[in-house]
Design an enzyme around this catalytic site. Structure first.
Site, mmCIF file in Angstrom:
data_model
loop_
_atom_site.group_PDB
_atom_site.id
_atom_site.type_symbol
_atom_site.label_atom_id
_atom_site.label_comp_id
_atom_site.label_asym_id
_atom_site.label_seq_id
_atom_site.Cartn_x
_atom_site.Cartn_y
_atom_site.Cartn_z
ATOM 1 N N GLY A 171 0.981 5.438 5.525
ATOM 2 C CA GLY A 171 -0.210 5.058 4.773
ATOM 3 C C GLY A 171 -1.425 4.750 5.442
ATOM 4 O O GLY A 171 -2.458 4.426 5.161
ATOM 5 N N THR A 187 0.964 -1.147 0.083
ATOM 6 C CA THR A 187 -0.032 -0.038 0.148
ATOM 7 C C THR A 187 1.139 1.349 -0.016
ATOM 8 O O THR A 187 2.068 1.168 0.573
ATOM 9 C CB THR A 187 -0.596 0.085 1.242
ATOM 10 O OG1 THR A 187 -1.700 -1.172 1.060
ATOM 11 C CG2 THR A 187 -1.666 1.259 1.544
ATOM 12 N N GLY A 188 0.340 2.266 -0.612
ATOM 13 C CA GLY A 188 1.235 3.680 -0.645
ATOM 14 C C GLY A 188 1.632 3.909 -2.191
ATOM 15 O O GLY A 188 1.355 3.320 -3.020
ATOM 16 N N THR A 201 4.514 4.017 -3.752
ATOM 17 C CA THR A 201 5.389 3.327 -4.379
ATOM 18 C C THR A 201 4.989 1.954 -4.833
ATOM 19 O O THR A 201 5.017 1.392 -5.899
ATOM 20 C CB THR A 201 6.737 3.260 -3.644
ATOM 21 O OG1 THR A 201 7.194 4.368 -3.075
ATOM 22 C CG2 THR A 201 7.807 2.324 -4.352
ATOM 23 N N GLU A 222 -0.375 -4.938 6.211
ATOM 24 C CA GLU A 222 1.047 -5.186 5.702
ATOM 25 C C GLU A 222 1.777 -5.862 6.325
ATOM 26 O O GLU A 222 2.424 -7.080 5.999
ATOM 27 C CB GLU A 222 1.599 -3.627 5.526
ATOM 28 C CG GLU A 222 1.150 -2.737 4.737
ATOM 29 C CD GLU A 222 1.666 -1.476 4.742
ATOM 30 O OE1 GLU A 222 1.524 -0.818 3.622
ATOM 31 O OE2 GLU A 222 2.091 -1.072 5.521
#
Length: 233
Positions: free
Chosen positions: A102, A30-31, A33, A108
């Site tokens: 995030g 997630t995010g 990048t 994650e």
């Protein structure tokens, strides 16, 4: 500068997805990048690569579906071959991480823990000598009694602040929890701090990822570099 950073992130993301082979079950981070990773992976899927993705957030799941990446859950796959994700800070040498700015740190970490390999993608500005130099440690806490949890956190030596949305509402994670952003300053022993956080009642999970990184793909103005932890060189 933002456009330049996006180009760097995209270059690192494309290098990271070279680690993905046909038939893999892949954790999707997630995010900003990680979004480039999903975009690049979708292009490979369109060209015939067969993978199944397990997203770490509702946002990533939506992007993966939209771009045609098959996704699944832990009901179908309890072990993952590989996860590719970003990070907020990467400690040089150990490659320990701070993640969670995030807001998806719990999912994650669950995905990372279930993966055979964790590939991290960052630009060089995320590299630090000591974790906590620039970034607070996000800590996901149960809504019930969060004020008491914040007091317990403060006793560990940080200044916890409840995270809010842009609309000044308390930030709520996909798991229905609050996040307390905890400024400890530079950490001399991230593993001990991670353990102390894990043992504190009311904390669901912390954004310290110690000893989990397989490789870090770093984008800089001079190109893309791959870092490995000292024990795996």
């Amino acid at each position: 500068m933002s456009a330049d950073r996006d180009q760097l992130k995209r270059a690192a993301a494309l290098r990271a997805i070279e680690e993905i082979d046909d038939g893999m079950v892949v954790g999707l981070g997630t995010g900003s990048t990680a979004a480039f990773v999903v975009e690049g992976l979708a292009a490979r899927v369109a060209a015939g690569l067969r993978v199944v993705g397990i997203p770490t957030s509702e946002r990533t799941a939506t992007q993966a579906r939209r771009l045609g990446i098959p996704i699944a859950t832990f009901a179908e796959h309890q072990r993952l071959d590989l996860t590719i994700d970003g990070a907020d800070e990467v400690q040089l040498g150990s490659l320990d991480l701070i993640k969670g700015l995030g807001g998806a740190l719990l999912r994650e970490k669950i995905v990372a823990a279930a993966s055979n390999r964790l590939v991290i993608v960052v630009d060089q500005e995320k590299l630090v000598e000591q974790l906590g130099e620039h970034t607070p440690i996000p800590v996901e806490v149960a809504q019930f009694g969060w004020q008491a949890t914040a007091v317990a956190l403060a006793k560990l030596g940080c200044a916890p602040e409840r995270r809010y949305t842009v609309n000044e509402q308390p930030y709520v994670t996909d798991g229905g929890n609050f996040i307390l952003d905890c400024r400890f300053g530079p950490l001399t022993d991230p593993a001990t701090t991670e353990q102390q956080l894990a043992m504190t009642v009311g904390i669901v999970e912390s954004g310290l990822f110690v000893g989990r990184t397989s490789i870090v793909v770093v984008a800089s103005m001079t190109g893309v570099e791959v870092l490995v932890p000292p024990t795996r060189k």
